[in-house]
Design a protein around this motif. Structure first.
Motif, PDB file in Angstrom:
ATOM      1  N   GLU A 174       4.021  10.843   6.749  1.00  0.00           N
ATOM      2  CA  GLU A 174       4.498  10.771   5.666  1.00  0.00           C
ATOM      3  C   GLU A 174       3.153  10.704   4.290  1.00  0.00           C
ATOM      4  O   GLU A 174       3.254  11.997   3.536  1.00  0.00           O
ATOM      5  CB  GLU A 174       6.397  10.843   5.315  1.00  0.00           C
ATOM      6  N   LEU A 175       3.615   9.341   4.035  1.00  0.00           N
ATOM      7  CA  LEU A 175       2.775   8.571   2.635  1.00  0.00           C
ATOM      8  C   LEU A 175       1.019   9.550   2.972  1.00  0.00           C
ATOM      9  O   LEU A 175       1.247   9.681   2.075  1.00  0.00           O
ATOM     10  CB  LEU A 175       2.751   7.544   2.659  1.00  0.00           C
ATOM     11  N   GLU A 186      11.010   6.071  -9.772  1.00  0.00           N
ATOM     12  CA  GLU A 186      12.088   6.264  -8.742  1.00  0.00           C
ATOM     13  C   GLU A 186      11.385   6.774  -7.581  1.00  0.00           C
ATOM     14  O   GLU A 186      10.803   6.121  -5.991  1.00  0.00           O
ATOM     15  CB  GLU A 186      13.639   7.205  -8.884  1.00  0.00           C
ATOM     16  N   GLY A 187      10.359   7.527  -7.940  1.00  0.00           N
ATOM     17  CA  GLY A 187       9.401   8.027  -7.029  1.00  0.00           C
ATOM     18  C   GLY A 187       8.685   7.277  -6.030  1.00  0.00           C
ATOM     19  O   GLY A 187       8.681   7.272  -5.092  1.00  0.00           O
ATOM     20  N   ILE A 188       8.420   6.423  -7.244  1.00  0.00           N
ATOM     21  CA  ILE A 188       7.197   5.394  -6.418  1.00  0.00           C
ATOM     22  C   ILE A 188       8.137   4.679  -5.321  1.00  0.00           C
ATOM     23  O   ILE A 188       8.118   4.000  -4.142  1.00  0.00           O
ATOM     24  CB  ILE A 188       6.690   4.092  -7.187  1.00  0.00           C
ATOM     25  N   ALA A 189       9.325   4.039  -5.664  1.00  0.00           N
ATOM     26  CA  ALA A 189       9.802   3.393  -4.384  1.00  0.00           C
ATOM     27  C   ALA A 189      10.912   3.950  -3.713  1.00  0.00           C
ATOM     28  O   ALA A 189      10.746   3.306  -2.503  1.00  0.00           O
ATOM     29  CB  ALA A 189      11.633   2.648  -5.615  1.00  0.00           C
ATOM     30  N   LYS A 190      11.361   5.768  -3.754  1.00  0.00           N
ATOM     31  CA  LYS A 190      11.659   6.344  -3.214  1.00  0.00           C
ATOM     32  C   LYS A 190      10.120   6.618  -1.624  1.00  0.00           C
ATOM     33  O   LYS A 190      10.383   6.272  -0.031  1.00  0.00           O
ATOM     34  CB  LYS A 190      12.432   7.862  -3.364  1.00  0.00           C
ATOM     35  N   GLY A 191       8.876   6.765  -1.717  1.00  0.00           N
ATOM     36  CA  GLY A 191       7.527   6.864  -2.214  1.00  0.00           C
ATOM     37  C   GLY A 191       7.507   5.361  -0.528  1.00  0.00           C
ATOM     38  O   GLY A 191       7.136   5.940   0.433  1.00  0.00           O
ATOM     39  N   ALA A 192       7.622   4.740  -0.913  1.00  0.00           N
ATOM     40  CA  ALA A 192       7.012   3.561  -0.472  1.00  0.00           C
ATOM     41  C   ALA A 192       8.357   2.945   1.259  1.00  0.00           C
ATOM     42  O   ALA A 192       8.069   2.222   2.057  1.00  0.00           O
ATOM     43  CB  ALA A 192       7.655   2.088  -1.624  1.00  0.00           C
ATOM     44  N   THR A 193       9.215   4.431   1.113  1.00  0.00           N
ATOM     45  CA  THR A 193      10.310   3.581   1.798  1.00  0.00           C
ATOM     46  C   THR A 193       9.465   5.101   3.359  1.00  0.00           C
ATOM     47  O   THR A 193      10.724   5.053   4.089  1.00  0.00           O
ATOM     48  CB  THR A 193      11.637   4.057   1.510  1.00  0.00           C
ATOM     49  N   ARG A 201       0.877  -1.016  -0.234  1.00  0.00           N
ATOM     50  CA  ARG A 201      -0.536   0.022  -0.121  1.00  0.00           C
ATOM     51  C   ARG A 201       0.770   1.500  -0.065  1.00  0.00           C
ATOM     52  O   ARG A 201       0.107   2.516  -0.566  1.00  0.00           O
ATOM     53  CB  ARG A 201      -0.680  -0.026   1.673  1.00  0.00           C
ATOM     54  N   LYS A 202       2.272   1.116   0.281  1.00  0.00           N
ATOM     55  CA  LYS A 202       3.352   2.652   0.561  1.00  0.00           C
ATOM     56  C   LYS A 202       3.610   2.872  -1.139  1.00  0.00           C
ATOM     57  O   LYS A 202       3.557   3.681  -1.275  1.00  0.00           O
ATOM     58  CB  LYS A 202       4.187   2.170   1.691  1.00  0.00           C
ATOM     59  N   HIS A 203       3.733   1.198  -1.514  1.00  0.00           N
ATOM     60  CA  HIS A 203       4.150   1.699  -3.242  1.00  0.00           C
ATOM     61  C   HIS A 203       2.941   2.413  -3.879  1.00  0.00           C
ATOM     62  O   HIS A 203       2.805   3.447  -4.836  1.00  0.00           O
ATOM     63  CB  HIS A 203       3.986   0.533  -4.003  1.00  0.00           C
ATOM     64  N   LEU A 204       1.996   1.703  -3.947  1.00  0.00           N
ATOM     65  CA  LEU A 204       0.224   2.390  -4.455  1.00  0.00           C
ATOM     66  C   LEU A 204       0.129   4.054  -3.622  1.00  0.00           C
ATOM     67  O   LEU A 204      -0.743   5.039  -4.760  1.00  0.00           O
ATOM     68  CB  LEU A 204      -0.730   1.640  -3.647  1.00  0.00           C
ATOM     69  N   THR A 205       0.103   4.119  -2.259  1.00  0.00           N
ATOM     70  CA  THR A 205       0.216   5.466  -1.773  1.00  0.00           C
ATOM     71  C   THR A 205       0.949   6.775  -2.896  1.00  0.00           C
ATOM     72  O   THR A 205       0.793   7.845  -3.755  1.00  0.00           O
ATOM     73  CB  THR A 205       0.525   5.542  -0.535  1.00  0.00           C
ATOM     74  N   ALA A 206       2.284   6.083  -2.741  1.00  0.00           N
ATOM     75  CA  ALA A 206       3.207   6.467  -3.441  1.00  0.00           C
ATOM     76  C   ALA A 206       2.933   7.069  -5.003  1.00  0.00           C
ATOM     77  O   ALA A 206       3.004   8.596  -5.342  1.00  0.00           O
ATOM     78  CB  ALA A 206       4.416   6.603  -3.345  1.00  0.00           C
ATOM     79  N   HIS A 207       2.544   6.390  -5.544  1.00  0.00           N
ATOM     80  CA  HIS A 207       1.606   6.366  -6.654  1.00  0.00           C
ATOM     81  C   HIS A 207       1.085   7.588  -7.050  1.00  0.00           C
ATOM     82  O   HIS A 207       0.839   8.223  -7.656  1.00  0.00           O
ATOM     83  CB  HIS A 207       1.491   5.085  -7.999  1.00  0.00           C
TER      84      HIS A 207
END
Length: 210
Positions: free
Chosen positions: A95-96, A83-90, A45-51
């Motif tokens: 923050e998300l 890269e933005g999605i990958a970073k967002g997942a961290t 869900r972190k990846h999806l939220t960042a996306h």
């Protein structure tokens, strides 16, 4: 297949409805909830939220383009997008959540600020399509409505507006080159077309869409 009528006002309404569903899906998630798998293979869900949050920011770039005439691409490159999605997942859950909520609010406010003349200005999507800015609410509606379901928090295609489902079904069927669709409830047919889980018996498997 007869194309359903999709007005600019309808698209804006669907984008707002989808955003509400999306924010409801993440409102009570804690760190473990955000880290849990989404319905999309390989994505939490972190990846999806960042996306979805990055999509709002990217569409905001196109709003800026329409408002000022300054060429502002959605993303600098496909690599930067990934890269933005990958970073967002961290990022942390807090923050998300802040990014998702803030980006959605900023995009809605920027939509409100465009004049009728600016809405008619052409911009270029990440796929290289040249479209009038009036297409942006529909682009956002697709993202928030479909991905609200992908969060796996209880929202289903049956919770999405019928008009949105009809418009999305028509668009995906055209892109997939399908002239005949299986019989069944509209939400299930739309889910099948989008490559999501569905209840249609005997419908052939389709690859993912969006």
């Amino acid at each position: 297949m007869t194309a359903p009528i999709r007005t600019f006002a309808e698209a804006r309404g669907w984008a707002e409805a989808g955003t509400t569903l999306l924010l409801d899906a993440v409102r009570d998630l804690d760190e473990a909830g955000f880290s849990a798998p989404s319905a999309l293979p390989g994505w939490t869900r972190k990846h999806l939220t960042a996306h979805v949050a990055a999509n709002a920011d990217a569409l905001g770039n196109l709003v800026h383009w329409a408002a000022t005439g300054e060429r502002t691409p959605m993303y600098a490159s496909p690599e930067e997008r990934a890269e933005g999605i990958a970073k967002g997942a961290t990022l942390s859950a807090g923050e998300l959540s802040t990014w998702l909520t803030g980006s959605a609010r900023r995009l809605a406010e920027s939509f409100d600020e465009l004049t009728d003349a600016q809405w008619s200005h052409e911009v270029v999507t990440a796929q290289g399509r040249t479209v009038p800015a009036t297409e942006l609410p529909w682009m956002r509606a697709r993202e928030v409505c479909v991905h609200a379901v992908d969060f796996g928090g209880g929202a289903a295609f049956s919770d999405l507006p019928d008009g949105f489902l009809a418009a999305l079904t028509d668009e995906i069927a055209a892109k997939r080159g399908l002239t005949e669709l299986p019989e069944g409830p509209l939400p299930e047919v739309t889910a099948w077309l989008a490559g999501r889980p569905h209840s249609l018996a005997g419908a052939p498997a389709l690859g993912p869409w969006l």
